[in-house]
Design an enzyme around this catalytic site. Structure first.
Site, PDB file in Angstrom:
ATOM      1  N   ARG A 172       0.815  -1.209   0.000  1.00 17.35           N
ATOM      2  CA  ARG A 172       0.000   0.000   0.000  1.00 17.35           C
ATOM      3  C   ARG A 172       0.855   1.268   0.000  1.00 17.35           C
ATOM      4  O   ARG A 172       0.478   2.282   0.587  1.00 17.35           O
ATOM      5  CB  ARG A 172      -0.956   0.004   1.199  1.00 17.35           C
ATOM      6  CG  ARG A 172      -1.868  -1.188   1.262  1.00 17.35           C
ATOM      7  CD  ARG A 172      -2.780  -1.298   0.041  1.00 17.35           C
ATOM      8  NE  ARG A 172      -3.628  -2.467   0.146  1.00 17.35           N
ATOM      9  CZ  ARG A 172      -3.349  -3.674  -0.358  1.00 17.35           C
ATOM     10  NH1 ARG A 172      -2.224  -3.867  -1.047  1.00 17.35           N
ATOM     11  NH2 ARG A 172      -4.175  -4.676  -0.202  1.00 17.35           N
ATOM     12  N   SER A 223     -11.347  -0.863   2.423  1.00 15.96           N
ATOM     13  CA  SER A 223     -10.703  -1.230   3.696  1.00 15.96           C
ATOM     14  C   SER A 223     -10.085   0.009   4.338  1.00 15.96           C
ATOM     15  O   SER A 223      -9.442   0.816   3.665  1.00 15.96           O
ATOM     16  CB  SER A 223      -9.614  -2.278   3.459  1.00 15.96           C
ATOM     17  OG  SER A 223     -10.162  -3.481   2.964  1.00 15.96           O
ATOM     18  N   GLU A 293      -5.102   2.778   5.797  1.00 18.22           N
ATOM     19  CA  GLU A 293      -4.792   2.914   4.379  1.00 18.22           C
ATOM     20  C   GLU A 293      -5.310   4.257   3.867  1.00 18.22           C
ATOM     21  O   GLU A 293      -4.832   4.771   2.861  1.00 18.22           O
ATOM     22  CB  GLU A 293      -5.473   1.807   3.564  1.00 18.22           C
ATOM     23  CG  GLU A 293      -4.958   0.412   3.803  1.00 18.22           C
ATOM     24  CD  GLU A 293      -5.609  -0.584   2.857  1.00 18.22           C
ATOM     25  OE1 GLU A 293      -6.136  -0.150   1.815  1.00 18.22           O
ATOM     26  OE2 GLU A 293      -5.588  -1.785   3.163  1.00 18.22           O
TER      27      GLU A 293
END
Length: 301
Positions: A172, A223, A293
């Site tokens: 990420r 998410s 994230e």
């Protein structure tokens, strides 16, 4: 200084950014535009750079939390910059930054190109996937990304091209998160020669898996937390009985605990507070720090 609208078409003030985020929250943009071409994007970015304005580019608005107070400077949305060329023989794919990554995954499947089946359920764009090294179901952007074309606002007449190996791609993360560059397009090297029907079946199966286990019917960002391997963020949160935990209309999803949904009229401040509350509870109970994230824009802390 207000620019000439004839020079910068589509530029406007005070645009409500709620319509441009998947969480449906966020305040107004001081300046906002949706360029229809790379040339328009370059002109807008160059103007912001000359005027010393903060500059940011958003795509699908997923993985993004914009403060209720809104954003100073110029916010660009690249949703109109779509399109892709695919070579079924070689596996090369070139896609504009605003191309939805699920759309690209389906186009690749129809061409018998394997590699993007995992991307069909990701609510983002090609540009966002490159910046965040998006991933799901065992696959990620870094596995197939070859290179990106970039705009440097300080030198808008020059296009920068970097190969994937130069982007510091990690879980990420990419170098693009720290640089002022704006992604124009991305080039992928997929696997050619597959039966299109089989690739479509795998793609559809991945989509069904995501839609049946995640809250696709409610506004969310995808998410919220990175998985602190070998643990799964959702499992850590669920083990604490936090599904359904709310602050205002921000709620930890009752379907998947690593999602926070807008259950009505949530504010960005509600979501931000709920993220912090979940982090605190998981750290206190499990001793594990969860890292979002989500990219936060316009917040003071």
């Amino acid at each position: 200084m207000t620019p000439s609208l004839s020079q910068l078409p589509g530029l406007r003030q005070g645009t409500d950014l709620r319509a441009f985020t998947t969480w449906k929250v966020g305040g107004p943009a001081e300046w906002f535009a949706e360029p229809g071409s790379d040339a328009e994007l370059a002109a807008l970015a160059a103007w912001a750079w000359r005027e010393g304005l903060a500059l940011r580019c958003i795509g699908a608005g997923s993985n993004l939390l914009i403060a209720d107070a809104g954003l100073a400077g110029l916010t660009l949305c690249n949703r109109r910059l779509q399109g892709a060329s695919l070579d079924g023989g070689s596996g090369w794919v070139e896609a504009a930054a605003g191309e939805p990554i699920p759309t690209l995954a389906r186009k690749a499947a129809r061409a018998g190109l394997s590699g993007l089946e995992w991307a069909v359920g990701i609510p983002g764009t090609v540009g966002g996937a490159a910046v965040m090294n998006a991933g799901a179901q065992g696959g990620c952007t870094a596995d197939w990304l070859h290179s990106v074309r970039l705009l440097d606002p300080a030198r808008p007449d020059q296009v920068v091209e970097l190969e994937a190996r130069d982007l510091d791609l990690a879980y990420r993360h990419s170098r693009l998160q720290e640089e002022p560059w704006i992604v124009l397009s991305a080039r992928f090297e997929l696997q050619p020669g597959h039966d299109p029907e089989l690739v479509r079946e795998r793609t559809s199966s991945n989509l069904h898996s995501r839609t049946s286990t995640q809250p696709y019917q409610q506004p969310s960002c995808g998410s919220v937390f990175r998985n602190p391997e070998p643990h799964k963020a959702g499992r850590l949160i669920e083990e604490l009985g936090l599904k359904g935990l709310r602050i205002g209309d921000a709620e930890v999803s009752r379907i998947h605990a690593n999602f926070i949904v807008n259950a009505g009229e949530a504010r960005a401040a509600d979501i931000d507070a709920l993220i912090a509350d979940v982090q605190r509870r998981v750290l206190e109970r499990h001793g594990i720090a969860l890292h979002p994230e989500v990219k936060r824009l316009g917040f003071q802390r």
